[in-house]
Structure formats: C-alpha cells, structure tokens
Design a protein around this motif. Structure first.
Motif, mmCIF file in Angstrom:
data_model
loop_
_atom_site.group_PDB
_atom_site.id
_atom_site.type_symbol
_atom_site.label_atom_id
_atom_site.label_comp_id
_atom_site.label_asym_id
_atom_site.label_seq_id
_atom_site.Cartn_x
_atom_site.Cartn_y
_atom_site.Cartn_z
ATOM 1 N N CYS A 1 0.818 -1.220 0.000
ATOM 2 C CA CYS A 1 0.000 0.000 0.000
ATOM 3 C C CYS A 1 0.850 1.268 0.000
ATOM 4 O O CYS A 1 0.319 2.378 0.156
ATOM 5 N N ARG A 2 2.173 1.096 -0.103
ATOM 6 C CA ARG A 2 3.109 2.218 -0.153
ATOM 7 C C ARG A 2 2.954 3.108 1.079
ATOM 8 O O ARG A 2 2.819 4.331 0.974
ATOM 9 N N CYS A 3 2.993 2.419 2.217
ATOM 10 C CA CYS A 3 2.894 3.133 3.493
ATOM 11 C C CYS A 3 4.128 2.810 4.320
ATOM 12 O O CYS A 3 4.119 1.866 5.138
ATOM 13 N N PRO A 4 5.233 3.546 4.132
ATOM 14 C CA PRO A 4 6.476 3.236 4.854
ATOM 15 C C PRO A 4 6.339 3.332 6.368
ATOM 16 O O PRO A 4 6.943 2.547 7.102
ATOM 17 N N VAL A 5 5.539 4.271 6.851
ATOM 18 C CA VAL A 5 5.350 4.379 8.295
ATOM 19 C C VAL A 5 4.667 3.125 8.833
ATOM 20 O O VAL A 5 5.008 2.631 9.912
ATOM 21 N N GLY A 6 3.714 2.584 8.077
ATOM 22 C CA GLY A 6 3.042 1.359 8.489
ATOM 23 C C GLY A 6 3.989 0.180 8.546
ATOM 24 O O GLY A 6 3.914 -0.654 9.457
ATOM 25 N N ALA A 7 4.916 0.101 7.572
ATOM 26 C CA ALA A 7 5.891 -0.982 7.574
ATOM 27 C C ALA A 7 6.813 -0.892 8.784
ATOM 28 O O ALA A 7 7.137 -1.899 9.419
ATOM 29 N N VAL A 8 7.226 0.333 9.121
ATOM 30 C CA VAL A 8 8.082 0.531 10.291
ATOM 31 C C VAL A 8 7.306 0.216 11.572
ATOM 32 O O VAL A 8 7.842 -0.365 12.521
ATOM 33 N N ALA A 9 6.032 0.581 11.594
ATOM 34 C CA ALA A 9 5.201 0.331 12.774
ATOM 35 C C ALA A 9 5.097 -1.151 13.081
ATOM 36 O O ALA A 9 4.914 -1.551 14.241
ATOM 37 N N ALA A 10 5.222 -2.004 12.065
ATOM 38 C CA ALA A 10 5.152 -3.456 12.275
ATOM 39 C C ALA A 10 6.302 -3.962 13.138
ATOM 40 O O ALA A 10 6.235 -5.076 13.678
ATOM 41 N N LEU A 11 7.360 -3.137 13.272
ATOM 42 C CA LEU A 11 8.476 -3.545 14.130
ATOM 43 C C LEU A 11 8.071 -3.586 15.603
ATOM 44 O O LEU A 11 8.668 -4.328 16.390
#
Length: 312
Positions: free
Chosen positions: A67-77
């Motif tokens: 979904c091209r959401c870099p903040v969301g990918a980082v939040a998965a950490l």
C-alpha cells in the motif's frame, strides 16, 4: 496545492493511521491477552493463540509495503519486538538439554491415549519403546483399555488405574487414591512409587476440557487440583497429564505454586497432526525436571510429553 495533492495527502494519512492502529492493536494483544475478559471462552482462546499472533506481523508489514505506506511498515516492528521478547526464545536455538546424574533419575512419559484410538496396541508399544521408568496415561478405557493393559503389562511389572487414568512403573506402587479434578468421575490419581533412590509421589491427571462458551468447569478443576497440590506433604512430587491448559493460559501462571513445569518453550502437543498448543505437562516439586521432549506416538490426538526427574 491542487485537489489531487490534498486527496493524496489525506489518503496517506489514512493509510498511516490504519497500519499504526493495527500494529498497536496487535502489540496490545500480544502483551495483554490475559486482560481480555473471558466471555464465552474468548479470552482463553486468545491466550492459547498468543504465540501464533506473530504470524500476523509479516502480513501487516507486507500489506503496508504493497500500500506504499512506509510508516506502516516501520510500525510493524513494534509488535515484532513484543513477540520476540515474549516468545522468540521458544524457537531460538539454546544450549543442549541438561540431564541430571543417571544414577539418580527416572524418566516419566505422559500420554493422552485418545478414547477413539483405532491403534491402541501400536500406541502402547511406542510408549514402552521410550524405555521410560514411569508411564502415565489418560483416556484409558473403552476399546483401548484391554490392548493397552496387555501390551504395557509385558514390560512393566507394576501398574494401577482409577477411572480413565492409569500408571505403569518399573518400581513398586502403593497407596493409590483418587484425586479430584472437578468432575464427577475419576480422572485423577495419586500414588507412591518406591524408586531405588527413595519415595516419589506421582499424580496422573486429566483436567476437564474447555467447551465452546464454557471454561468454568476447567477453571474449577484447575483450582481444586492446585489446592490439593499445595497441600501435598510429600518431599518429592511429580504431576503428569493432560491439563487442557496451554502454557500461555491466564490460569496457568498461578497454578500450583512451587511446582516447576518441565518445558518452558513451545513443545506443542495438540492436535497431534499439527500441534498448536501445549496442553500436556509434567510438573515437579522437590525434584529436578530436565531433558523435556515431545514425542509423536501413533494413534492418539495428543503428542506425548517426556522428562527426566532427578531425585538427588
């Protein structure tokens, strides 16, 4: 700023909020699953599933990337770190299992035989092949009883049973009595075993199952058994059986204070075909409990558990 830029920014903010909220919810479930009210058994179900919630983390991360959401990918950490802290050691390679001195140990194996077992003789032979000194069984009865008795009696001189639980031993058994696990029929026993290294009290138990919408009967059984074990006066005690309670269940951490579970990692036992939860346990007090293992035995719907009991 044109209208397209406004829409794009709002969409990006919306994506970030969705993925950040999902990461926060997943983290809360991992850390606080025992706080969820146990309405209709839902809380206990989440407790049992807690180690597997980690499987949602890569799904969340991949969805954020797609979904091209870099903040969301980082939040998965964040849930990843929570899962690693709580359960990562379960699967991480560790030092070789520690085993007590061979001259002061007995090996215990526990197996729920499965009432609908279609190959009880093969099950009993596999249990005997473990070369255990003590074998504890649950769901002994119906079509499996005679086959199991006949097979295990060939290798073990001493055995006793009450209701649907039984015990076979290489050493003399005495003073067997029923143990209350919160139901109206015998699903628990207590006996004394005269090992070459002194007396050992052994409990064999089968706690009530959790039914859809009902954990009360199981919870009551745990409470009754916990009180009995706390009042046990013997110096050396082993408790083996099917507790119908996972290691992550909210009722497990406070069960039978002073007793140590043989396995602190995954070691899932049910269902046998693809284990998702550890419902079977071997506990000890006044003994060392080492070399835990899970065994795949033909026939039952649970896997067997095994441990070496050090008697000092």
């Amino acid at each position: 700023m044109n209208q397209l830029d406004v829409v794009s920014r709002r969409t990006g903010v919306g994506k970030t909020a969705v993925f950040a909220s999902a990461a926060a919810l997943l983290t809360l479930l991992l850390v606080g699953h025992t706080w969820i009210p146990d309405i209709g058994g839902f809380g206990v179900a989440v407790d049992t599933a807690a180690p597997w919630l980690g499987a949602l983390i890569p799904v969340l991360a991949v969805a954020a990337v797609l979904c091209r959401c870099p903040v969301g990918a980082v939040a998965a950490l964040i849930p990843l770190l929570a899962w690693a802290y709580l359960f990562g050691s379960w699967w991480a390679p560790g030092p070789p299992a520690r085993t007590a001195a061979a001259s002061h140990t007995v090996r215990v194996v526990s197996q729920n035989l499965f009432a609908a077992n279609t190959s009880p003789t093969a099950t009993a032979r596999a249990l005997a092949a473990t070369n255990a000194d003590i074998i504890a069984v649950q769901e002994l009865g119906g079509t499996n009883r005679e086959s199991v008795l006949r097979t295990l009696d060939e290798d073990y001189r001493y055995h006793d049973e009450l209701g649907t639980v039984g015990l076979w031993s290489r050493y003399p058994i005495s003073d067997t009595s029923a143990v209350d696990v919160g139901v109206d029929w015998h699903r628990g026993l207590r006996t004394q075993i005269a090992t070459p290294h002194g007396q050992l009290v052994v409990y064999v138990v089968h706690l009530p199952s959790i039914r859809p919408g009902d954990t009360t009967t199981r919870n009551n059984g745990l409470g009754v058994l916990s009180r009995a074990l706390s009042e046990e006066n013997a110096d050396r005690v082993v408790v083996a059986g099917d507790f119908n309670t996972s290691s992550t269940d909210r009722r497990w951490s406070g069960f039978a204070p002073g007793y140590r579970d043989s396995h602190s990692g995954a070691g899932f036992t049910w269902p046998a075909s693809f284990p998702l939860a550890r419902l079977d346990h071997i506990l000890g007090r006044g003994v060392t409990v080492t070399d835990p293992s899970v065994l795949s035995v033909p026939g039952p719907d649970h896997r067997a558990v095994s441990a070496v009991i050090g008697l000092g």
